[in-house]
Write an enzyme that holds these catalytic residues in place. Structure first.
Site, PDB file in Angstrom:
ATOM      1  CB  SER A 101      10.836   1.376  38.327  1.00 27.69           C
ATOM      2  OG  SER A 101      11.186   2.420  37.435  1.00 27.69           O
ATOM      3  CD  GLU A 137      11.763  12.671  41.489  1.00 23.97           C
ATOM      4  OE1 GLU A 137      11.738  11.426  41.401  1.00 23.97           O
ATOM      5  OE2 GLU A 137      11.263  13.285  42.443  1.00 23.97           O
ATOM      6  CB  SER A 197      14.850  11.811  42.887  1.00 19.16           C
ATOM      7  OG  SER A 197      14.060  10.888  42.197  1.00 19.16           O
TER       8      SER A 197
END
Length: 359
Positions: free
Chosen positions: A322, A16, A187
């Site tokens: 986000s 990430e 993720s």
């Protein structure tokens, strides 16, 4: 008053890395705008994919460009640890997602520095990353969750006599469909949805290539709801958000490809359900000893009204689009104020506890 020097730590060695850069750019902008500009001085430190901590000037270039620095471009004389940043920082803001970032490792280093830092400590970060340990903490706190089976890499790879028994156990306890996940990756990396024995065997082998601990969860037909938590010992919960998508599950591509997933804030759920999720989110936050911030994800089975906790994320994505900052934005806390609060919470948590016997 002199400005508080914030060490923005970003990049890192996980998959990430690019997400971390995007989060750091948004936070840097928030720290450099409005009232925050008068309160804080930004000291960026970029951790390259090879683990090298680069100087502030180079780190600022990465922030400005938004692109990772190729490992081949690493400075030959750059140390693996940026001593200049370590001596100047008043409070660290580690915007690192995934392993070596939100799993307690960097938190242990920052704690050894004896400098405040944003987010959970070693325990909260480690529990928040390891899905098996997390679920054990949730069970101890009485939080309902989907059925699961924990598996180790050795059960999959080391003994061919054990592997079929493991698959038999998963089929008997969970059935199909089910989800196979590495226990310590973020993720949705390495996650597979399986519907048959052959798919299960392949998925377990794949997950074992990422992690020595694997978790297999029963599949449920449910809506996916999320709640943001902010605070330390007396945390507050945000409004509830919902994620919807057309893919089989919320995988890496769905999560980070613009326009693939739809976000609804606030989520169209009854007030009683929203209140219950908020209470469970705070309970989960305290169960793992989180601090500062976390996003807690839930399954809502609308037909029965059942709410199941999925996981907690102690360093969620932090761009302006986000879910975590968007949830607080809809709850009356705009992005720059949210970043300011997180820095203040870090400073507050670092203060020595007062001895109540002296009062």
């Amino acid at each position: 008053m002199s400005k508080v020097r914030v060490g923005l730590l970003f990049g890192g060695r996980s998959g990430e890395h690019e997400v971390s850069i995007n989060s750091a750019r948004a936070i840097a902008k928030a720290l450099s705008s409005g009232e925050n500009q008068q309160k804080y001085e930004l000291l960026p430190t970029y951790i390259q994919k090879d683990g090298r901590w680069l100087p502030q000037a180079v780190s600022q270039q990465v922030l400005d460009s938004g692109k990772p620095l190729p490992e081949s471009a690493s400075l030959a004389d750059a140390p693996y640890f940026a001593a200049d940043a370590a001596t100047q920082v008043d409070v660290w803001f580690p915007v690192l997602h995934g392993p070596n970032g939100e799993d307690g490792t960097i938190q242990g280093l920052l704690k050894l520095m004896q400098v405040p830092f944003v987010g959970s400590g070693v325990l909260g970060s480690a529990l928040g990353m390891d899905k098996i340990a997390m679920k054990m903490a949730f069970a101890q706190a009485g939080l309902p969750q989907v059925k699961y089976v924990a598996v180790t890499r050795s059960q999959i790879w080391s003994n061919p006599c054990v592997f079929p028994k493991v698959c038999d156990q998963i089929e008997a306890e969970l059935g199909y469909p089910c989800f196979v996940k590495p226990a310590n990756l973020g993720s949705s990396v390495g996650i597979s949805k399986v519907r048959s024995r052959s798919e299960l065997e392949t998925a377990l082998d794949n997950a074992a290539s990422y992690d020595r601990r694997i978790i297999v969860e029963a599949g449920v037909t449910a809506r996916e709801l999320e709640c943001a938590v902010l605070g330390n010992d007396e945390p507050k919960a945000s409004t509830i958000g919902e994620i919807s998508f057309q893919s089989d599950f919320y995988d890496y591509e769905t999560k980070y490809t613009e326009g693939v997933a739809d976000l609804a804030i606030p989520a169209p759920v009854p007030d009683a359900i929203a209140s219950q999720i908020q209470a469970c989110a705070i309970k989960a936050f305290l169960a793992v000893d989180a601090a500062g911030l976390a996003r807690v994800d839930f399954f809502y089975i609308e037909a029965t009204g059942e709410i199941l906790i999925n996981e907690i994320n102690t360093m969620p994505g932090f761009t302006a689009t986000s879910m975590y900052p968007m949830l607080w934005g809809h709850s009356g806390v705009p992005f720059p104020e949210l970043v300011d609060r997180l820095v203040q919470l870090a400073l507050e948590r670092h203060e020595p506890a007062r001895d109540s016997r002296s009062e």
